[in-house]
Design an enzyme around this catalytic site. Structure first.
Site, PDB file in Angstrom:
ATOM      1  N   HIS A 143      46.285  -7.841  11.528  1.00  0.00           N
ATOM      2  CA  HIS A 143      46.739  -6.859  12.518  1.00  0.00           C
ATOM      3  C   HIS A 143      47.138  -5.572  11.797  1.00  0.00           C
ATOM      4  CE1 HIS A 143      48.862  -5.193  15.986  1.00  0.00           C
ATOM      5  NE2 HIS A 143      49.876  -4.923  15.170  1.00  0.00           N
ATOM      6  N   LYS A 166       0.817  -1.217   0.000  1.00  0.00           N
ATOM      7  CA  LYS A 166       0.000   0.000   0.000  1.00  0.00           C
ATOM      8  C   LYS A 166       0.853   1.272   0.000  1.00  0.00           C
ATOM      9  CE  LYS A 166      -0.536   0.432   5.033  1.00  0.00           C
ATOM     10  NZ  LYS A 166      -1.496   0.525   6.144  1.00  0.00           N
TER      11      LYS A 166
END
Length: 462
Positions: free
Chosen positions: A439, A39
């Site tokens: 890292h 809708k």
């Protein structure tokens, strides 16, 4: 465009939000003839009034904070304020791009898309503006709307919902946020970054109360440091208008005043007046009841998303919609393990988790069978660079798998993908510990936590 009225679809879907459109796309991909009825706008709450716009506001707030705090990184920048019209343009541009892409996807899969307000008219039909769409199966996916409390009227001016907050044409000087769950803390975080004096009111003892208690405490500590006020453990009793705002009263006698009140006490299902009960669908408090395969008690009807009493998350809606489409296409999908769904609260700092809280694990396995380990981000290089604080907490069944991962800190939402694999693949700490994490990254903290839990800590104390 709708097919001829005599067409019988394999699947008629009522609602074009996350669950509905996911079912439509997957169903069409598997060869089903699908009609999708919406809708409002394709994409539903998540795209237009939820996940996407709120995260855009939070990112704008993050940029504002970085500008204010740039000197600590040796960068000279000035912060001149929030251009709320510019923020909304940025937000709306993000939404618009995704919306156009989604419309293109639905069209490319040859889904029959119907714009209009649909109502279930029988176990196999949906009526839209006088036109009947018949399906061998019906999927209900009508979503949710912001809830309020009994006697608390949302006026859209001084007392607002999250829908109103997303289009607010000003930055208020002060705001009270009623509700310390995901929606409440995200708006409080964004508004604080915009310069708003914010107070959160939560009836339960902690913010983000469904998270592990350790995560809640870490977030509360971070919010105190940011100057976000909160009142915990006392219920809302009333609100009255003042000369220039609102005054909120709690059952413990405390009062708070601000320019506006944001009601963020959760979302309720959209099911009223849509013909569900008349068709014999079992309901509870407005929710449609389903089994693990999203089937209702009516053989031709399934339901997914915020309409059913599962986690109200867009990615859960996607998974449930896909499950229904695959089941109807004759595949054998696996039911959703809701404990294994990643959960992220995108405030600053972020809260992310998957699996069981420590309390829940102890309830299931026994207190003596559960091990918990906390890894402080103070030992993580990237966290130092980002100047973020927080922890990663692991919950393990003694000598067994990791059954919960709980993370607080900047960018933790981006780490929950690996955490999801750890939980869902029932990984042992030693198995994760042998994986090499890049890292310096925030992701490395997840690896370090598992190293410590496996008995071989690197950048943390024994």
């Amino acid at each position: 465009m709708a097919n001829d009225a005599s067409t019988v679809f394999d699947l008629v879907i009522l609602g074009g939000g996350s669950g509905g459109y996911a079912a439509a796309l997957r169903g069409a991909q598997l060869g089903l003839d699908v009609a999708l009825i919406e809708k409002d706008k394709l994409g539903g709450t998540c795209l237009h009034r939820g996940c996407i716009p709120t995260k855009a506001l939070l990112h704008a707030g993050e940029v504002a904070d970085q500008a204010r705090e740039s000197a600590q990184f040796g960068v000279k920048a000035s912060f001149e304020g929030i251009d709320i019209a510019g923020v909304h343009k940025y937000k709306d541009d993000v939404i618009s791009g995704l919306y156009k892409g989604l419309q293109g996807l639905v069209a490319s899969r040859k889904v029959t898309y119907v714009t209009g307000e649909g109502r279930l008219s029988s176990p196999t039909t949906v009526e839209v503006d006088g036109q009947t769409y018949t399906g061998r199966h019906i999927l209900l996916a009508t979503g949710s709307v912001p809830k309020s409390l009994p006697g608390l009227a949302i006026d859209g001016d001084r007392v607002i919902s999250s829908d109103h907050a997303l289009v607010l044409d000003r930055v208020p000087k002060s705001a009270i946020v009623l509700g310390g769950g995901v929606i409440g803390v995200e708006f409080a975080s964004a508004w604080k970054s915009f310069g708003v004096d914010v107070t959160i009111v939560e009836a339960l003892p902690h913010l983000v109360p469904v998270e592990d208690e350790n995560s809640s405490k870490l977030l509360e500590r971070a919010f105190r440091k940011r100057g976000i006020n909160f009142s915990l453990g006392s219920r809302f009793s009333g609100v009255e208008y003042t000369a220039d705002g609102v005054k909120v009263s709690l059952e413990n006698g405390k009062t708070f005043e601000a320019e506006l009140l944001l009601v963020a006490v959760g979302r309720g299902p959209v099911s009223q007046g849509l013909g569900y009960e008349e068709a014999g669908v079992a309901m509870d408090r407005g929710y449609v009841l389903v089994d693990e395969y999203m089937r209702t008690n009516v053989p031709t009807i399934s339901a997914v998303g915020d309409l059913v009493p599962t986690l109200q998350l867009a990615h859960v809606g996607f998974a449930e919609g896909i499950l229904v489409a695959e089941r109807l296409a004759g595949l054998k999908p696996v039911p959703v393990d809701y404990d294994g769904v990643p959960r992220v609260t995108y405030c600053h700092p972020e809260v992310a988790s998957v699996g069981l809280t420590e309390a829940k694990a102890k309830e299931l396995y026994g207190a003596d069978k559960v091990v918990a380990l906390k890894y402080n981000l103070a030992g993580n290089g990237k966290s130092k660079i980002l100047k973020t604080a927080g922890e990663i907490k692991l919950v393990q069944v003694r000598d067994g798998a990791v059954v919960g991962v709980h993370m607080v800190g900047d960018r933790m939402g981006e780490q929950v993908g690996e955490a999801q694999l750890i939980y869902n693949w029932e990984a042992l700490p030693a198995e994760v510990a042998q994986l090499i994490h890049a890292h310096p990254t925030q992701n490395e903290a997840l690896g370090e936590a598992h190293l410590a839990l496996a008995g071989k800590p690197l950048h943390s104390h024994d």
